[in-house]
Scaffold this active site. Structure first.
Site, PDB file in Angstrom:
ATOM      1  CG  ASP A 425     -30.251   7.312  31.359  1.00 46.10           C
ATOM      2  OD1 ASP A 425     -29.611   6.387  32.182  1.00 46.10           O
ATOM      3  OD2 ASP A 425     -30.713   8.286  31.802  1.00 46.10           O
ATOM      4  CE  LYS A 581     -35.159   3.619  55.945  1.00 50.20           C
ATOM      5  NZ  LYS A 581     -36.001   4.842  55.395  1.00 50.20           N
ATOM      6  CE  LYS A 794     -25.509   5.499  31.281  1.00 52.19           C
ATOM      7  NZ  LYS A 794     -26.385   6.719  31.524  1.00 52.19           N
TER       8      LYS A 794
END
Length: 1181
Positions: A425, A581, A794
């Site tokens: 992770d 930004k 995962k």
């Protein structure tokens, strides 16, 4: 609460039963009053009361799971029978029970029953004790969680209940900093507009706070006009989707949609919210947290699986040996048996065939030592000891958090020495999820890291005392009133979605949805532009000590396509300004031509910052004309209210005004890695371990962390990006990368190093349809990063590698989103840090910092694998040698199943004489110490290739044992044949030969073990010499006159020891036999070291010469990449609307933890070692 389908109820829902509608209590307060705390509480109470009759009582008709969790395997009544049942499923244990039955048959058994019962009881008892200890720990953990208390509304009153007694349909009250009991539908909270703030560390590994909107926002308008309400909730079945919830709430015929924003999941923690009420929707095993935990998988090491194959082979080999001996018995009985009838009368009906049949089973008993029952108990002791070494390792102890390393399982230690793939992770595992403002470029001048002395911000009474900066020139520029510098920090203070909280005067805390934003706003705060408060229409700053309020006219929100954020504000002087930004490439495309020269200088600074692994943003502004803005505002309102293609139209409107910007500069923020992460990854890579990062973060985040960790490097030949959304696009991208297809996934040598970055959308398609193409492409890359992946994906990636690659995998994570991955991999490692403990509870090993992983693998893992393989090789050698002597003796005893050794020697050989020395070897042996293990990571490679123990190694052991048994039988046999003592008395008898054979055997295998020992300790010496001493002491005692007189039938070898062992020719025979046994081993090792040395031989020669490893070399931080990061890596779309909606308004709470925490420095002994190759060592003077 009723399900949308009955698939997850305990029994089918009767079709004729419908929810009973019950009228509820009237409303007692004006629902539009959001600011009066007492009325808000009454509001919550009224809502709870109104829903209680239906939700609390009618739901009991269906048997929903309760909220208890259970991870234990046994209870008081099932432990003994169930555990014994599991143990006897092990083939060797069942086999020895079968042997015990055979030994009770007089016609078959030539051994006493205790030779089998004693080892069997010892094995069963030790395993029982270990399993009992493990299950007691699981019971304690379950009890701790299930007995937590929560307030539940029962009969109109709040009562304290245990978590395990909470049911679906209950209304529960949570208070600040409490764990969420179950999956809840939010009803009300103490905050205005019923927002709540939660920490999802246990759920997704993040520590950022999220804002959830509850259903009151939708139903309060109805409650103004009706006095009685009735309602029902229909929702989806339990599932593991953390980001999805589908359901409806029906109130007086009006149906409202429920989505994930209205659900509070178990595993979260309530933060900065005094209280909230929620309706239990899913409990216990149905909660999304438990659904994501995956099934508990019984993990077995590759050595265990190989052992199962070898045990089956051993059974076949035993049957083969017994068949040969039984055939020999039949031939001998047919040819020679009649000559011995006088001395050995046959039973009625007995013949050669029956004798051969009985002899077969007799030899099954006699040769039972070839099946290693004591192996299992020895392996358990060995694994337990190596687990304690991990627990006791001070160099894996984290002082700051008082967290030691922990081996949570005792069955997987040697697998740590064979890891080929690591799945990690990111957030909380590789990084601390803490951002710091390090560098900036303003008007072509770079600031930051020009002085070791920290900047003193005492002149700013509102400065954050934890903020650190090292360039005094920037403070001087701010104080001197530089327009560009002040505009730079003004932009940072205005252009964001941060929410402030001021508990006391001057004590500010920022609630940042993105850690990046928090770092930038904190920087502006310290440099004199303090973001103080906000409303939906205004932003209040303190600019260099002067309070200033800006009118917030528009927020042009961030999304993954725009990669920028803008705000339009009106200053107190009436001046309109757009501040923007975002990613530098995006901002550069929208700059005015007058900024071209400044852009070139800023680009150089950005490249420098990116080379240091910092996250960069470009900042720009634009002054707006009032008339132009009013026209744009009308078009913006029209686009924001359209029902079709709203986002696309808004993006077009944003593009109209975000052009001809003037560049101010750029900022550089460091996402703090955990201490030692880059060095650890580099060290593991040099051990030929491939690291894959599986994260739920955005692609830009994952890529930049990859560069920061040295996983992605500038010198890589190419980095592939797979980010397609459709199956066709994914297939096209993979085909372009792969070039060809293959059904066989093997490690392929490629020209140069490659990296692969793939997102979750593409991963879904590839795992489903193109898994082999994906795996083949990934295996050719040195680094693989999967971003935007769910917990289930995962686990699927890990399973994909496990299924198609003959390699051992390790998964490491810290949050509940990593639990499935941790459980799926061969080895699961949990990080016990600030991101929660869910992964730790499901892991096999745990520690506090990622950097400890290299010590776990390169030191403890490699040692454990080496020790286990050496133990197995020696164990099989001594047992096969022991057994083969019986086999050769059968040809000289008429195949009568007579034992060559004394029965007591047979019983004690594996339990006493040869047990402790091999355990000492297996617990303390090490080829090189821990410093050399770090210095030469190539030493890890043999474990990945299974070089120390395999089927081929087993075959060599078999041949070696066969040779040794020939020497151990025929040399003593030849020496004893027709031999007399020096006083003329005869010693050529069976008992004297048995004593000599067993003594030669024990000494020979002890010397062999000495040759296999690299690292001698006092314990090894004590075990080895102590076992030999015990053998001779027991032998002389059991062969004494006293034991014979007391137990005549049990100790028949009277006087044999003192009659034989005082003869020089006996000791000469022992010496000759031992030399002949070890001579081939010594010769082979000498030749291989000289002609074909391994990496271990090369390192071992230096280690033996006491050549110290070179001191660690410190390298200047090298440029990692010229690639610059995208914008706001943890930022999510939609927070601009939240800011302008006013739903962020909050009231003060009693306490709140700091947003940023101090981090510790690495312990000196835990600092990763640098690397030097063998060839560099050889060339050094």
């Amino acid at each position: 609460v009723i399900p949308s389908s009955d698939c997850f109820t305990s029994f089918p829902l009767p079709a004729h039963q419908s929810p009973k509608i019950i009228h509820c209590l009237p409303s007692v307060c004006p629902w539009t009053c959001y600011t009066v705390k007492s009325l808000c509480y009454r509001q919550a109470y009224a809502v709870v009361q109104s829903l209680t009759p239906f939700l609390g009582h009618n739901c009991s008709r269906w048997l929903y799971p309760n909220n208890a969790i259970k991870t234990s395997k046994y209870n008081v009544f099932t432990f003994l029978p169930l555990n014994l049942f599991e143990q006897f499923q092990r083939l060797a244990n069942a086999y020895f029970v079968f042997l015990l039955i055979l030994q009770l048959i007089p016609q078959i058994s030539s051994l006493s029953w205790f030779t089998t019962v004693v080892p069997l009881l010892l094995v069963l008892s030790i395993t029982l004790a270990k399993d009992l200890s493990d299950d007691i720990t699981r019971h304690k953990n379950d009890k701790h969680v299930n007995n937590r208390k929560v307030e539940v509304l029962i009969d109109g009153e709040l009562k304290s209940e245990k978590w395990m007694n909470v049911q679906v349909g209950d209304i529960v009250k949570l208070e600040n900093n409490e764990f969420v009991t179950a999956d809840l539908l939010l009803l009300s909270s103490s905050e205005p507009l019923n927002l709540i703030y939660i920490e999802t560390a246990e759920l997704d590994g993040l520590v950022s706070k999220h804002v959830n909107v509850n259903i009151n926002l939708f139903i309060f308008s109805l409650l103004n006009t009706v006095l009685y309400i009735s309602g029902e909730v229909r929702c989806e079945p339990p599932n593991n989707r953390l980001d999805k919830f589908t359901g409806t709430l029906t109130v007086r015929g009006e149906t409202f949609a429920l989505d994930n924003e209205r659900i509070l999941l178990r595993g979260c923690t309530l933060r900065n919210t005094e209280w909230c009420f929620g309706l239990v929707v899913f409990g216990g095993p149905d909660t999304k947290l438990i659904q994501n935990s995956g099934k508990s998988i019984f993990k077995r090491t590759s050595i265990d699986r190989l052992m199962n194959v070898l045990v089956i082979f051993i059974f076949g080999f035993l049957a083969f040996l017994c068949t040969i001996l039984s055939i020999g018995n039949a031939i001998w009985e047919y040819q020679e048996g009649n000559s011995f009838i006088t001395f050995l009368p046959r039973a009625d009906g007995a013949n050669a065939s029956l004798s051969a049949f009985l002899t077969f089973w007799s030899y099954v008993i006699i040769l039972n030592t070839v099946v290693p029952i004591s192996l299992y108990v020895s392996v358990e002791i060995l694994r337990l000891g190596n687990s304690y070494f991990i627990d006791w390792d001070c160099k894996m102890y984290h002082v700051k958090s008082n967290t030691p390393a922990q081996a949570r399982t005792t069955t997987l230690n040697e697998e740590l020495g064979q890891i080929k793939y690591i799945f990690s992770d990111k957030t909380g595992t590789l990084t601390q999820n803490i951002m710091t403002f390090n560098r900036c470029s303003i008007n072509g001048k770079s600031y930051g890291k020009s002085s070791k002395k920290k900047v003193d911000f005492s002149w700013n009474s509102l400065a954050d005392p934890k903020f650190c900066f090292h360039d005094h020139k920037l403070v001087e520029a701010v104080k001197l009133g530089s327009p560009e510098v002040q505009a730079f920090f003004r932009l940072l203070a205005l252009c964001h979605t941060v929410m402030p909280e001021e508990k006391t005067e001057g004590e500010l805390f920022y609630q940042a949805q993105s850690p990046d934003e928090g770092a930038l706003v904190t920087a502006a705060r310290n440099f004199g532009f303090v973001f103080r408060s906000r409303t939906p229409e205004t932003i209040s700053l303190v600019e260099m000590g002067m309070p200033t309020t800006y009118e917030l006219l528009a927020v042009l929100d961030f999304n993954n396509v725009r990669k920028r954020m803008s705000v339009i504000v009106r200053s107190p002087e009436g001046k309109l300004t757009l501040y923007c930004k975002g990613a530098d490439t995006i901002i550069y495309e929208r700059l005015h031509p007058s900024s071209s020269k400044l852009m070139e200088v800023t680009t150089e600074h950005l490249n420098e910052y990116a080379g240091e692994g910092l996250r960069t943003l470009a900042l720009a502004y634009k002054n707006l004309d009032e008339d132009e803005f009013e026209k744009w505002k009308e078009r913006h309102h029209e686009a924001s209210t359209t029902l079709e293609d709203r986002e696309a139209k808004l993006d077009t409107i944003y593009e109209e005004i975000e052009k001809d910007l003037l560049l101010l500069g750029a900022s550089a923020v460091e996402d703090k890695l955990q201490d030692g992460v880059p060095q650890t990854i580099e060290q593991l890579a040099k051990a030929d371990i491939k690291i894959w990062v599986l994260t739920g973060d955005k692609q830009e985040t994952a890529e930049n962390i990859g560069y920061s960790c040295n996983m992605l490097r500038e010198e890589m030949k190419e980095i592939f990006i797979v980010a397609a959304n459709t199956a066709e696009e994914v297939r096209e991208e993979l085909s372009r990368l792969l070039g060809k297809k293959s059904q066989v996934v093997e490690d392929e040598k490629v020209d140069g190093e490659y990296g692969l970055v793939i997102n979750g959308h593409s991963l879904v398609r590839e795992i489903k349809d193109m898994h082999l193409e994906l795996l083949r492409t990934a295996c050719m890359c040195q680094t693989v990063i999967c971003c935007r992946v769910t917990p289930l994906q995962k686990a699927q990636v890990v399973e994909l590698v496990k299924k198609h690659k003959k390699a051992v995998t390790l998964a490491i994570g810290d949050g509940a989103n990593d639990v499935s991955m941790v459980k799926t991999a061969h080895i699961g490692v949990g990080i016990s840090g600030q991101e929660g403990m869910q992964a730790v509870l499901s892991s096999d090993f745990s520690f506090a910092q990622f950097r400890y992983l290299q010590r776990l693998l390169l030191v403890h893992g490699r040692w454990s694998y080496l020790r286990m393989c050496k133990f197995l090789r020696y164990f099989f050698y001594k047992n096969f040698t022991f057994t083969f002597v019986h086999f050769w003796y059968g040809f000289f005893c008429g195949f009568s199943a007579q034992t060559v050794y004394d029965e007591w020697f047979i019983t004690l050989y594996n339990l006493v004489y040869a047990a402790l020395p091999v355990i000492g070897l297996s617990l303390f042996d090490q080829d090189v110490n821990d410093r050399w293990s770090f210095q030469y990571p190539q030493l890890y490679a043999p474990g990945q290739l299974n070089q120390y123990f395999s089927k081929m190694a087993f075959a060599r052991i078999l041949l070696h044992s066969c040779y040794s048994s020939l020497v151990l039988f025929f040399i003593p046999w030849a020496a004893m044949c027709d031999t007399v003592r020096d006083d003329g008395k005869d010693i050529a008898d069976y008992q004297s030969f048995a004593l000599l054979a067993q003594t030669c055997l024990l000494i020979a295998v002890s010397v062999q073990m000495g040759l296999d020992t690299y690292y001698w300790t006092a314990v090894n010496q004590f075990f080895l010499w102590g076992s030999l001493s015990v053998y001779f002491a027991v032998t002389f005692t059991m062969y004494s006159n006293g034991m014979y007189l007391i137990f005549t039938s049990s100790f028949p070898f009277t006087g044999t020891a003192r009659n034989s062992l005082n003869q020089p020719n006996v000791w000469l025979t022992i010496f000759l036999t031992t030399i002949l046994c070890i001579l081939p081993v010594v010769a082979k090792r000498f030749l291989f070291i000289q002609l074909k040395p391994t990496i271990n031989d090369k390192v071992g020669s230096n280690f033996a010469k006491a050549v110290p490893p070179p001191p660690p070399r410190k390298f200047p931080r090298r440029r990692i990449s010229t690639r610059r990061s995208g914008y706001a890596f943890s930022h999510a779309h939609g927070y601009g609307d939240l800011v302008t909606s006013g739903r962020f308004l909050r009231i003060p709470v009693k306490s709140r933890p700091a947003l940023f925490h101090h981090t510790d420095t690495p312990v000196a002994d835990s600092t990763p070692q640098t690397y030097r190759t063998i060839f560099e060592e050889a060339q050094s003077p």
